[in-house]
Design a protein around this motif. Sequence first.
Motif, PDB file in Angstrom:
ATOM      1  N   ARG A  54       0.801  -1.224   0.000  1.00 52.45           N
ATOM      2  CA  ARG A  54       0.000   0.000   0.000  1.00 52.45           C
ATOM      3  C   ARG A  54       0.833   1.273   0.000  1.00 52.45           C
ATOM      4  NH1 ARG A  54      -2.700   0.532   4.495  1.00 52.45           N
ATOM      5  NH2 ARG A  54      -2.178  -1.362   5.628  1.00 52.45           N
ATOM      6  N   HIS A  55       2.139   1.143   0.269  1.00 51.81           N
ATOM      7  CA  HIS A  55       2.989   2.336   0.354  1.00 51.81           C
ATOM      8  C   HIS A  55       4.314   2.065  -0.359  1.00 51.81           C
ATOM      9  CE1 HIS A  55       0.371   4.290   3.336  1.00 51.81           C
ATOM     10  NE2 HIS A  55       0.244   3.100   3.882  1.00 51.81           N
ATOM     11  N   ASP A  56       4.663   2.928  -1.291  1.00 58.02           N
ATOM     12  CA  ASP A  56       5.896   2.702  -2.041  1.00 58.02           C
ATOM     13  C   ASP A  56       7.142   2.927  -1.195  1.00 58.02           C
ATOM     14  OD1 ASP A  56       5.677   5.461  -1.872  1.00 58.02           O
ATOM     15  OD2 ASP A  56       5.841   5.830  -4.030  1.00 58.02           O
ATOM     16  N   ARG A  57       7.004   3.559  -0.027  1.00 60.27           N
ATOM     17  CA  ARG A  57       8.157   3.808   0.848  1.00 60.27           C
ATOM     18  C   ARG A  57       8.338   2.727   1.921  1.00 60.27           C
ATOM     19  NH1 ARG A  57      10.121   9.221   0.443  1.00 60.27           N
ATOM     20  NH2 ARG A  57       8.895  10.407  -1.063  1.00 60.27           N
ATOM     21  N   ILE A  58       7.521   1.702   1.897  1.00 59.28           N
ATOM     22  CA  ILE A  58       7.602   0.634   2.891  1.00 59.28           C
ATOM     23  C   ILE A  58       8.061  -0.660   2.221  1.00 59.28           C
ATOM     24  CG2 ILE A  58       6.332  -0.776   4.560  1.00 59.28           C
ATOM     25  CD1 ILE A  58       6.736   2.119   5.441  1.00 59.28           C
ATOM     26  N   PHE A  59       8.970  -1.363   2.914  1.00 55.84           N
ATOM     27  CA  PHE A  59       9.502  -2.641   2.442  1.00 55.84           C
ATOM     28  C   PHE A  59       9.403  -3.651   3.582  1.00 55.84           C
ATOM     29  CE2 PHE A  59      11.395   0.941   0.340  1.00 55.84           C
ATOM     30  CZ  PHE A  59      11.217   0.631  -1.002  1.00 55.84           C
ATOM     31  N   ALA A  60       9.178  -4.903   3.236  1.00 51.97           N
ATOM     32  CA  ALA A  60       8.837  -5.908   4.243  1.00 51.97           C
ATOM     33  C   ALA A  60       9.926  -6.956   4.431  1.00 51.97           C
ATOM     34  CB  ALA A  60       7.527  -6.594   3.860  1.00 51.97           C
ATOM     35  N   CYS A  61       9.946  -7.521   5.629  1.00 57.24           N
ATOM     36  CA  CYS A  61      10.735  -8.713   5.940  1.00 57.24           C
ATOM     37  C   CYS A  61       9.792  -9.769   6.527  1.00 57.24           C
ATOM     38  CB  CYS A  61      11.825  -8.432   6.964  1.00 57.24           C
ATOM     39  SG  CYS A  61      12.953  -7.102   6.536  1.00 57.24           S
ATOM     40  N   CYS A  62      10.141 -11.029   6.358  1.00 53.06           N
ATOM     41  CA  CYS A  62       9.333 -12.131   6.881  1.00 53.06           C
ATOM     42  C   CYS A  62      10.183 -12.986   7.808  1.00 53.06           C
ATOM     43  CB  CYS A  62       8.817 -13.015   5.740  1.00 53.06           C
ATOM     44  SG  CYS A  62       7.864 -12.136   4.499  1.00 53.06           S
ATOM     45  N   GLY A  63       9.671 -13.265   8.993  1.00 57.29           N
ATOM     46  CA  GLY A  63      10.435 -14.103   9.900  1.00 57.29           C
ATOM     47  C   GLY A  63       9.739 -14.335  11.215  1.00 57.29           C
ATOM     48  N   THR A  64      10.290 -15.274  11.982  1.00 57.18           N
ATOM     49  CA  THR A  64       9.740 -15.651  13.283  1.00 57.18           C
ATOM     50  C   THR A  64      10.759 -15.364  14.376  1.00 57.18           C
ATOM     51  OG1 THR A  64       8.335 -17.371  12.310  1.00 57.18           O
ATOM     52  CG2 THR A  64       8.809 -17.543  14.669  1.00 57.18           C
ATOM     53  N   HIS A  65      10.417 -14.441  15.257  1.00 59.97           N
ATOM     54  CA  HIS A  65      11.255 -13.982  16.369  1.00 59.97           C
ATOM     55  C   HIS A  65      11.477 -15.134  17.357  1.00 59.97           C
ATOM     56  CE1 HIS A  65      12.255 -11.569  19.964  1.00 59.97           C
ATOM     57  NE2 HIS A  65      12.508 -10.564  19.140  1.00 59.97           N
TER      58      HIS A  65
END
Length: 276
Positions: A54-65
């Motif tokens: 939804r936002h071009d300035r946001i980037f994601a990571c995927c993981g389990t703490h």
Amino acid sequence: MSFLVDAHCHLNEEDYADAGEGLIQAFPSFGLLGAVVPGWDLASSEKALDLAHRHDRIFACCGTHPHDSDSYSPEVESRYRAMAEDPKVVAMGEFGLDYHYMTRPKAVQQAVFEAQLQLASDLGLPAVVHCREAAEDALAIVRNFPDLKILMHSFTDGPEAFAPFRDLGCYVSYGGILTFKNGEEVRAQARISDPDRILMETDGPYLSPVPRRGKLTKPWWAWYTLQVLARTLDRDPCDLADRVLANTLDFYDLEGAIAPLKEATQPVDPCLELDF
């Protein structure tokens, strides 16, 4: 005049439910080109990716703490593999070891940590690592992945514990703790860090830097930490900001995505006293 990217901010946390969208829209006014939002379990990783869509300035990571390491499963791993095909997923994380709270047994944390490092390696993505009071065990596992690009996120165990990670070529990101009165150990750690591998983060919504302690963290408050880091390293703040930005774009491979955003972003002069 310079720009920053907040290398690690939990805009997917419930604390940002009311303010998050407004904060993201305000990035351009405060020299912030973007922010990387990590997951800590499957649901939060999915939320991070939704924000990124939804936002071009946001980037994601995927993981389990490590606090949620007993929720990791073949099904979760399969979902992470699928999510990693999305270009807005720029790293795997955050995951690692946390022996401070010990919410999960060491053996469980270690197995899940190694599994996710292997996943990141398989996917060709960098890894964002959480490590608290577990440096020796984390190092033993990290050594098994010499070709993996690794960021030691908000590492605060001090220079002696950090040095072996630095020698392995790991990156490190510094947040608000660096500015705290009792943060001298972290500042000492920063002095031995490789300047070409330092990133800035807020780790919001918590750990806001001085002079904003105790308030809901705004991602552009990473500038306050940058100023303290510049004093700590005796570096020109503008030069350091440029170096940190280059490091961040390199680690997350963001140059192509970030470059078009600069024209629409107001740069900040980090040599001046800030009040935002």
